[in-house]
Structure formats: structure tokens, C-alpha cells
Scaffold this motif. Structure first.
Motif, mmCIF file in Angstrom:
data_model
loop_
_atom_site.group_PDB
_atom_site.id
_atom_site.type_symbol
_atom_site.label_atom_id
_atom_site.label_comp_id
_atom_site.label_asym_id
_atom_site.label_seq_id
_atom_site.Cartn_x
_atom_site.Cartn_y
_atom_site.Cartn_z
ATOM 1 N N SER A 1 0.846 -1.200 0.000
ATOM 2 C CA SER A 1 0.000 0.000 0.000
ATOM 3 C C SER A 1 0.882 1.253 0.000
ATOM 4 N N LEU B 1 -10.024 -4.062 -3.056
ATOM 5 C CA LEU B 1 -10.076 -5.445 -2.563
ATOM 6 C C LEU B 1 -10.662 -6.387 -3.619
ATOM 7 N N GLN B 2 -11.605 -5.844 -4.418
ATOM 8 C CA GLN B 2 -12.179 -6.664 -5.498
ATOM 9 C C GLN B 2 -11.154 -6.914 -6.604
ATOM 10 N N SER C 1 -8.328 -3.501 6.857
ATOM 11 C CA SER C 1 -9.100 -3.978 5.688
ATOM 12 C C SER C 1 -8.283 -4.962 4.862
ATOM 13 N N LEU C 2 -7.037 -4.611 4.583
ATOM 14 C CA LEU C 2 -6.212 -5.476 3.726
ATOM 15 C C LEU C 2 -5.918 -6.814 4.417
ATOM 16 N N HIS D 1 -8.853 -9.075 4.464
ATOM 17 C CA HIS D 1 -9.080 -9.653 3.135
ATOM 18 C C HIS D 1 -8.090 -10.794 2.833
ATOM 19 N N CYS D 2 -6.850 -10.651 3.295
ATOM 20 C CA CYS D 2 -5.781 -11.569 2.844
ATOM 21 C C CYS D 2 -5.420 -12.671 3.835
#
Ligand SMILES: NC(=O)c1ccc[n+]([C@@H]2O[C@H](COP(=O)([O-])OP(=O)(O)OC[C@H]3O[C@@H](n4cnc5c(N)ncnc54)[C@H](OP(=O)(O)O)[C@@H]3O)[C@@H](O)[C@H]2O)c1
Length: 276
Positions: A25, A89-90, A131-132, A135-136
Motif C-alpha cells: 500500500s 479489494l475486489q 481492511s487489507l 481480506h488476505c
């Protein structure tokens, strides 16, 4: 002896990262950009990020030109904007390595820092990583391999008077990072925090210029006085280069760092001053 030493220094260390995929990021410049360059040189596929199409495209081109790798891609998203984060994220493919690098900072009195600025700093510096990672991490745990690295700051320890909100965001990162590492027990996934000291990135240059205006001084004087008056425990007594910080990040991204988990690695030139 000298000859052996020279031979060893000339031999490039292989970080065993070939073919793995990373997202960094806030990486069109500074520490993130240099990390992207090193990871590309190691044979990784790297996704970089910034707020604007123009800067992202420029950085992608520069990385292609300087590394001879074409495996670099840009994702435009401003971490202040939840909709853009959702879109990111998508777009993001499954990754092996996440470097939570984005961070905004400036020199400002506590009394002049508005609620909106507090929120923005927490949104960009902390919530981007939430958030990242959300997601991961699950996918990494399923694969039983992955790396998440959070970029903190010496300010988490020093809390300079003119950077209280920023320092608070960085201190919070330490708890987040340690907490996530506890979810990786028994897997090949690691989560660690890197603590850079003052590093001569584009952001740091703006910081110095801004401070000079606020103090009615000039950037050269601000830079000189910075280590004499504000980073008094620094043993390095100068700004680190982005390379000096990014090499440590690259090591932590690699399989070579497999026994390092849930911890904090300082690349602060001694500025934080503590033994533990
Ligand atoms: N430099 C230092 O002295 C120092 C010391 C300790 C810790 N750190 C930490 O190290 C990290 C990197 O700092 P740096 O100084 O190398 O950075 P920098 O030079 O300020 O670069 C900032 C990068 O972040 C991107 N960015 C800024 N705001 C963003 C946002 N809202 N959404 C998405 N991207 C955004 C910028 O991209 P665009 O302009 O293209 O949008 C740029 O690529 C930060 O977490 C910082 O807190 C830095």
C-alpha cells in the motif's frame, strides 16, 4: 582474508521469493516504492498503489525501466475513501505478501489537529491495514504460507509533540500486528512490524519543507537541527535512505525470516533508545 570478504559481498543473496505475489500500500514513492523495486528484482510479481492514476502509472513505468521486470501492476485507491478500498479489494488477486506501508504524517500542534484529521490518519495509517489483512490473512492461513508486514515508525516510541495523532496511529499498529500474528499459530504465515527511523522519502522531504515554513527557517537548517534537538538518541545522526529500510522489509517478506513472527524489527538508527 580481504579477498574472501570482497567475494562474499559481491554475491547477491537470494531471498527465495521468485514467483510469489506482493501488494504494497502507498508505494508510488518512498519506502514502499523502494520495497517494490527490491521485490521485483527478487523475481516477485508486485502490485503497487497510490491515490492517483497518474502517479501510479509513472511509478509502474519507472519500476519496469529500472528493474527489467514487467511483473509490476498498479491499483489506484485512496485509503481515505471506503468505496475505493472496496474496489481495491475486489481487484486484488490472491497474494502471498502484504506490506501495510501507507502512512500519512505532518508536523502539527495537538490543539490545531481537527477531528477530521485524526479520523483521516487512523483511516489511512491503521484501517488500511485492518481492511487489507482482513481480506488476505484467511487465504494465507488456508495456504499455510504468507507474510504480513506493518510499517510503524519511531514516533510510536518517541511521540514527538508535533506528531501526537500520527504517533497514536503507529502505536495502534503494534497491537494490531501482534494480535494478527497470534492467529497464525502453527502455520507458515508470519505477521511482523518494522519500525523505520527518519528516512529520506518524498514524504519526509515535504515534512522538512513544511516544518521550515512553520518555524520560519529553511529545510537545510531544519534537517541539521532535527538530529541535534529532536532525535537526540539517534546513533545514525542522519536520515536513512529508503534502501536501508526496504532491505529489512524485503528480508521479512522472504521465507528466510520464517522464525520471526509477532515481533518488532527496528530500522531506526538507534533513535528510539531503548534496549528491549
Ligand atoms: N519517511 C520517514 O521518515 C518515515 C519514518 C518512519 C515511518 N515511516 C512510515 O513509512 C511508511 C512510508 O512512508 P514514506 O515516507 O516512505 O512515504 P511517502 O514518501 O510519504 O509516500 C507516500 C506514499 O503513500 C501514498 N499515499 C499517500 N496517501 C495515500 C492514501 N490516502 N491512499 C493511498 N496511497 C496514499 C502516496 O501515493 P500517491 O501520492 O501516488 O497517492 C505515496 O506512494 C509510512 O507508513 C510512514 O508512516 C516513514
Amino acid at each position: 582474508m580481504l579477498k574472501v570478504g570482497k567475494t562474499l559481498a559481491a554475491k547477491k543473496m537470494d531471498l527465495n521469493l521468485k514467483g510469489k505475489i506482493a501488494f504494497i500500500s502507498g508505494s508510488t514513492s518512498g519506502i514502499g516504492f523502494t520495497t517494490a523495486r527490491i521485490l521485483l528484482e527478487e523475481g516477485m510479481k508486485v502490485y503497487i498503489n497510490g491515490r492517483k492514476e497518474e502517479t501510479v502509472n509513472t511509478a509502474v513505468t519507472e519500476l519496469k525501466n529500472t528493474t527489467e521486470s514487467n511483473e509490476v501492476y498498479g491499483i489506484v485507491a485512496d485509503f481515505r475513501n471506503p468505496e475505493e478500498v472496496m474496489r481495491l479489494l475486489q481487484e486484488l488477486p490472491e497474494i502471498d505478501v502484504l506490506v501495510n506501508n501507507v502512512g500519512i504524517y505532518n508536523s502539527q500542534s495537538f490543539f490545531e489537529t481537527t477531528s477530521k484529521q485524526w479520523e483521516e490518519q487512523f483511516q489511512v495509517n491503521l484501517m488500511s491495514g485492518v481492511s487489507l489483512s482482513n481480506h488476505c490473512l484467511q487465504k494465507m492461513l488456508c495456504k499455510k504460507w504468507g507474510r504480513i508486514i506493518f510499517i510503524s515508525s519511531e514516533c510510536a516510541y518517541l511521540v514527538p509533540n508535533d506528531m501526537i495523532s500520527y504517533s497514536a496511529t503507529k502505536a495502534a499498529i503494534h497491537a494490531l500486528s501482534r494480535g494478527l500474528s497470534q492467529l497464525t499459530r502453527g502455520t507458515g504465515v508470519t505477521v511482523n512490524t518494522v519500525v523505520p527511523g527518519s528516512t529520506l522519502s518524498e514524504g519526509a522531504k515535504h515534512f522538512i519543507a513544511d516544518k521550515a515554513v512553520k518555524e520560519g527557517s529553511n529545510p537545510k537548517t531544519v534537517e541539521r537541527d532535527f538530529f541535534r534537538k529532536e532525535r537526540t538518541q539517534s546513533l545514525l545522526e542522519r536520515f536513512a535512505s529508503t534502501d536501508e529500510v526496504a532491505t529489512t522489509i524485503a528480508y521479512l517478506c522472504s521465507p528466510l525470516s520464517s522464525a520471526t513472527n509477532g515481533t518488532v524489527i527496528r530500522v531506526d538508527g538507534g533513535s528510539t533508545g531503548s534496549v528491549f
